[in-house]
Design a protein around this motif. Structure first.
Motif, short mmCIF file in Angstrom:
data_model
loop_
_atom_site.label_atom_id
_atom_site.label_comp_id
_atom_site.label_asym_id
_atom_site.label_seq_id
_atom_site.Cartn_x
_atom_site.Cartn_y
_atom_site.Cartn_z
N CYS A 20 1.05 -1.26 0.06
CA CYS A 20 0.01 0.10 -0.03
C CYS A 20 0.98 1.22 -0.20
O CYS A 20 0.57 2.28 -0.69
CB CYS A 20 -1.02 0.13 1.48
N LEU A 21 1.98 1.32 0.87
CA LEU A 21 2.85 2.61 0.77
C LEU A 21 3.64 2.49 -0.34
O LEU A 21 3.59 3.85 -0.99
CB LEU A 21 3.80 2.23 1.97
N GLY A 22 4.05 1.35 -1.10
CA GLY A 22 4.61 1.56 -2.27
C GLY A 22 3.71 1.96 -3.42
O GLY A 22 4.10 2.69 -4.41
N ASN A 23 2.59 1.48 -3.34
CA ASN A 23 1.69 2.01 -4.23
C ASN A 23 1.29 3.55 -4.34
O ASN A 23 1.10 4.20 -5.29
CB ASN A 23 0.18 1.45 -4.19
N ILE A 24 1.13 3.83 -3.14
CA ILE A 24 1.13 5.55 -2.77
C ILE A 24 2.02 6.33 -3.60
O ILE A 24 2.05 7.09 -4.21
CB ILE A 24 0.77 5.86 -1.46
N LEU A 25 3.26 5.75 -2.80
CA LEU A 25 4.48 6.54 -3.54
C LEU A 25 4.61 6.29 -4.92
O LEU A 25 4.98 7.38 -5.67
CB LEU A 25 5.86 6.03 -2.95
N TRP A 26 4.32 5.19 -5.68
CA TRP A 26 4.39 4.80 -7.05
C TRP A 26 3.27 5.93 -7.86
O TRP A 26 3.76 6.76 -8.90
CB TRP A 26 4.29 3.67 -7.35
N PHE A 27 2.01 5.89 -7.20
CA PHE A 27 0.88 7.09 -7.80
C PHE A 27 1.50 8.32 -7.79
O PHE A 27 1.28 9.04 -8.79
CB PHE A 27 -0.19 6.64 -6.91
N LEU A 28 2.25 8.79 -6.65
CA LEU A 28 2.47 10.23 -6.60
C LEU A 28 3.67 10.58 -7.59
O LEU A 28 3.53 11.73 -7.99
CB LEU A 28 2.65 10.60 -5.29
#
Length: 76
Positions: A20-28
């Motif tokens: 989830c943290l990786g996806n948030i950073l990737w998205f941003l």
């Protein structure tokens, strides 16, 4: 669309807290633009009759490019 010799059919997402943290950073930091690019490409392909299957695959890749961490690709 073929990814590593396997037909891309479905992608399931279960990455846990780190995913989830990786996806948030990737998205941003780039995933948003990549996902929007695949969506625009999918819309353009879907405008033609012969491009409908390619457009469907573009939307699947858009989903995968928005949330790549924790994704499991199921081949068909």
């Amino acid at each position: 669309v073929f990814l590593s010799g396997v037909a891309f059919r479905f992608a399931f997402f279960d990455g846990g807290k780190t995913g989830c943290l990786g996806n948030i950073l990737w998205f941003l930091f780039g995933g948003l633009f990549l996902g929007l690019g695949w969506c625009v490409t999918g819309v353009l392909w879907r405008l033609t009759l012969i491009g409908i299957p390619v457009g469907v695959q573009c939307f699947k890749l858009a989903k995968l490019s928005l949330m790549p961490f924790g994704a499991e690709i199921i081949g068909g």
